[in-house]
Design a protein around this motif. Structure first.
Motif: not given
Length: 118
Positions: A92-118
């Motif tokens: 599961v791949y997650y997007c993350h945002a981290d403020s360059i100005y504020l400490q402990n100010n971050e956000y996460w996305g809900q995730g998207t599944q990536v499956t690599v299979s034959s």
């Protein structure tokens, strides 16, 4: 309300490509360092790639040469272009945002599944 919405995941065969997108809203996107993390079943979440507010990028050794991160501040979007995908990229791949100005100010996305299979 802050949101990070990922899209672009899916099921692909080894060697194929995928492009993940993450759209941010509710915050000043250009003031945030953006990253992609991933988490495979039974494993810890790991950092895959980061792009700074100024556009400098860094990727994990395990995906170097195969994955590219980029951002479009005008569209509040960060991308992860993945090529030559391997089964071990399955996670599961997650997007993350981290403020360059504020400490402990971050956000996460809900995730998207990536499956690599034959």
């Amino acid at each position: 309300q802050v949101q990070l919405v990922e899209s672009g995941g899916g099921l692909v065969q080894p060697g194929e490509s995928l492009r993940l997108s993450c759209v941010g809203s509710g915050f000043t996107f250009s003031n945030y360092r953006m990253s992609w993390f991933r988490q495979a079943p039974g494993e810890e979440r790991e950092l895959v790639a980061t792009v700074t507010s100024g556009g400098n990028t860094n990727v994990a050794h395990s995906v170097e040469g195969r994955f590219t991160i980029s951002r479009d501040n005008a569209k509040n979007t960060v991308f992860l272009q993945m090529s030559s995908l391997k089964p071990e990229d399955t996670a599961v791949y997650y997007c993350h945002a981290d403020s360059i100005y504020l400490q402990n100010n971050e956000y996460w996305g809900q995730g998207t599944q990536v499956t690599v299979s034959s």
